[in-house]
Design a protein around this motif. Sequence first.
Motif, PDB file in Angstrom:
ATOM      1  N   ASN A  69     -23.938  59.714 -55.704  1.00 58.17           N
ATOM      2  CA  ASN A  69     -24.466  58.692 -56.620  1.00 58.17           C
ATOM      3  C   ASN A  69     -25.928  58.384 -56.344  1.00 58.17           C
ATOM      4  O   ASN A  69     -26.469  57.399 -56.833  1.00 58.17           O
ATOM      5  CB  ASN A  69     -23.605  57.431 -56.609  1.00 58.17           C
ATOM      6  N   LEU A 106     -27.631  57.278 -53.859  1.00 62.13           N
ATOM      7  CA  LEU A 106     -28.184  56.259 -52.972  1.00 62.13           C
ATOM      8  C   LEU A 106     -29.012  56.977 -51.921  1.00 62.13           C
ATOM      9  O   LEU A 106     -29.882  56.405 -51.279  1.00 62.13           O
ATOM     10  CB  LEU A 106     -27.066  55.438 -52.318  1.00 62.13           C
ATOM     11  N   ARG A 123     -29.478  55.637 -63.946  1.00 54.08           N
ATOM     12  CA  ARG A 123     -28.671  54.413 -64.076  1.00 54.08           C
ATOM     13  C   ARG A 123     -27.475  54.656 -64.995  1.00 54.08           C
ATOM     14  O   ARG A 123     -26.365  54.226 -64.698  1.00 54.08           O
ATOM     15  CB  ARG A 123     -29.531  53.270 -64.607  1.00 54.08           C
ATOM     16  N   ARG A 134     -24.931  56.551 -63.090  1.00 53.91           N
ATOM     17  CA  ARG A 134     -24.288  55.783 -62.020  1.00 53.91           C
ATOM     18  C   ARG A 134     -23.166  54.882 -62.540  1.00 53.91           C
ATOM     19  O   ARG A 134     -22.249  54.535 -61.809  1.00 53.91           O
ATOM     20  CB  ARG A 134     -25.333  54.913 -61.307  1.00 53.91           C
ATOM     21  N   ARG A 135     -23.295  54.474 -63.808  1.00 53.84           N
ATOM     22  CA  ARG A 135     -22.249  53.622 -64.374  1.00 53.84           C
ATOM     23  C   ARG A 135     -20.899  54.309 -64.307  1.00 53.84           C
ATOM     24  O   ARG A 135     -19.865  53.655 -64.228  1.00 53.84           O
ATOM     25  CB  ARG A 135     -22.557  53.305 -65.838  1.00 53.84           C
ATOM     26  N   LEU A 191     -22.815  45.457 -64.901  1.00 55.65           N
ATOM     27  CA  LEU A 191     -24.264  45.240 -65.012  1.00 55.65           C
ATOM     28  C   LEU A 191     -24.997  46.441 -65.605  1.00 55.65           C
ATOM     29  O   LEU A 191     -26.061  46.294 -66.202  1.00 55.65           O
ATOM     30  CB  LEU A 191     -24.865  44.898 -63.646  1.00 55.65           C
ATOM     31  N   GLY A 192     -24.412  47.634 -65.443  1.00 52.39           N
ATOM     32  CA  GLY A 192     -25.047  48.808 -66.033  1.00 52.39           C
ATOM     33  C   GLY A 192     -24.894  48.849 -67.546  1.00 52.39           C
ATOM     34  O   GLY A 192     -25.582  49.597 -68.234  1.00 52.39           O
ATOM     35  N   GLN A 219     -16.371  49.267 -63.673  1.00 47.49           N
ATOM     36  CA  GLN A 219     -17.397  50.147 -64.252  1.00 47.49           C
ATOM     37  C   GLN A 219     -16.815  51.152 -65.226  1.00 47.49           C
ATOM     38  O   GLN A 219     -17.563  51.858 -65.892  1.00 47.49           O
ATOM     39  CB  GLN A 219     -18.107  50.924 -63.130  1.00 47.49           C
TER      40      GLN A 219
END
Lengths: 542, 261
Positions: free
Chosen positions: B61, B63, B87, B90-91, B117-118, B174
């Motif tokens: 992902n 990071l 982004r 990543r969702r 939030l995504g 998510q």
Amino acid sequence: MSAPPLATGSLRARAFPPNWPLRIGAALFLIYVGYAARILDIRWERFVQGLDNGAKFLGRMFPPNVAADKMQLLLSGMLESLQIAIIATAAGVLLALPLGLFAARNLMPLPVTIAARGVIALCRTFHPVIVAILFVKAVGFGALAGVMALVIATLGFIAKLIAEAIEEMSMKPIEALRAAGAPFLSVVTMGVVPQVLPRFIGFAAYQLDSNLRNSALVGLVGGGGIGATLFTAFQRFDYDFVLTIIIAIIVTVMAGEVLSAFMRRIYQDEAPSGIVVESPAGRLWRRFTPLERGLRLAFWSLAALALGWSLQTIEVIPEFLYDAPEQTADLFARMWPIDWSYFGKTVGEALVETLHTATLGTILAILLATPVALMCARNVSPSPWVNAIGRFILVATRSIHTLVWALLFVAVFGPGALAGVMAVAVHSIGFTGKFLSEAIEEAKAGPIEALRAAGASRLSVLLKGFWPQVKPAFLAVSLFRWDINVRESAVLGLVGAGGLGVALQASMDNLYWDQVGLVLLVIFVVVVVTEIVTTTIRSRVI
Amino acid sequence: MSALPVASGHSRALVIRNLVKEYRPGQPVLRDISLTVSEPGIVAIIGPSGTGKSTLIRCINRLVDPTSGSIVLGGTDLAKLQGEALRQARRRLGMVFQEYNLVERLTVIENVLCGRLGYVPVWRAWTRRFPEADIARAFSLLDSVGLTEFATRRADQLSGGQRQRVGIARAVMQDPDLVLADEPTSSLDPKTSVEIMELLAKVGRERDIPVLVNIHNVALAKRYALRIIGMSKGLVVYDGPPGGLQDTHLAEIYGGEGWME
């Protein structure tokens, strides 16, 4: 660290060998105090004569003047100060939010943080009074200059604290929100804000009452508000009215502290947890209960009303405002090229005077603050009356700004560094005493009880029980206060209390802007060097 | 239960090719990892500390940025994405952390909603006005992880096991195509660890998605995983069903044999 036990000629080990480094240090310390006092022309006769003057001066202050026309002046001055404080706090805090965020090294790329930190450092370097002077020159006399000066001060202070708070937060939730694909602003909203909000509210509340204090200050140099009223009263020798104003300032600042403590309680205690609502569509969650929503609405409406009232009634001459950038640029243009020759003539000596004033003032402040701190500490003085008196002394000395104290002491001791040292010392009692008493109250009770149980006298308990525990905090507070006092000492001369401010005032009166440029540069360098010195000492020793 | 055939086609498969990660040049933590994960259910990655298990998960992902190689999910190479595209990608990847990584001062329900939030605009996050459908789903997820009563508690009032349940609910919120779990049980006691693994297995089963789990506990891995990947020194040294994992494999993965007694 022990020295060989030669003095006695005995070969037995001594439990407490004389601590030579400490003794030499103490001797050097005393020699310095004597030397600095000589440089500053502080003599016993002058001090005694000053006390005599002081008595007369106090006599003229009492009783405080409460005539109707004076009260009218007082009210309009205080209201303007309040407006200045409200606008400066609102604007400063609003601008500080993004600036602090940009300065946080754990969220922003390096170049952005460097730029933001530069802005913050610039805002913090110059004393609000100096900033106020420059703004008075740029936008004219009145409240606008005061507001702008305090906005700069608020911006520097709050942005720095926000950046520090963000850098100290946990990055774990931030990582999780990023991993969920949240855009940057959502990460800030739900990851950063909840973590830094409690501290932020603490700063903002503190800044409101700090700006209330400072708005009395900027008036001294033409920035409007109660400071202007105070300065006029001084110039007219209306000392009874001076006392009225000072009492009013102390009361207002105290009220401000109560208010900000209240605000902290409402907003800081617990994050709202919200309520679950059953609806036909299923369970829903609302962030606030209707009561919480109402309270918040009321709070924000009041804040908006206060700000609106301040903006409406404050006197701003629009022509001056439009002209400000041009005037400021012109001001700096006139400072160039800097008149370096002024350094040898006046500034060098003034610089030495400023440093000695700060140092002697800090030493005296510690001497004066220690007994007050002992009075305040509940584990040393059990009597609530003694505590309350101590606390009152702390708040009262702190509420009156160093420059205002300097005005009073110039009236008592005459112009010069003696008044400056006294002003620095008396104003510092509040700050130093507050932190010292907190450190004393945090001392562990165990060793104290053991000494008392062994029948130690009160003095022994203080020296052998409290002192070793309080020592690190004591040194840290002294150093921190010295750092602040160097900045303050640099401006005391504006009211005649010696140091760089005298040189600044003289060159401004003569409109020698190239000399003003030099003094500002010297102050800048001194402040930066002082900060480096104290940071180094702090990281090595404490 | 047996591994399902790759029914849903290749679009949902995670295909890692020649993945290399060097934190310092010349010292690879991952050297040439190639893997394909497409079957739903738990895939456990085991291996000694410092062998790159976490790095592998975090490369997926992003990071952590991989040094070279490709990580393809649903036809996109995650290793090449930046900014908005990253982004968006990543969702679809839920992540569960060892130390839960909840926002401590927010409520449980807010933490679960953080998983959206995504998808939602910033103003909804700021005012906490999430779409009603999202809120309803957050509640039903809290029901399914057994935390119905805790919705309005602050996250820092929960126990470790409860926090990890919130972490799992947030990941599922998510709507992910794949769940990554980085040592999800390492901070928990044995009983709670079992419950958490149970829950992760349920997520994989019910949502029909792979759950990639880093785990130190070999027994737990064998009990819940449908497939085990053994790593040692930055390489995959075992890849197969838990039944095929022999002591010789473990000796190869962890080195030595004395610890197995």
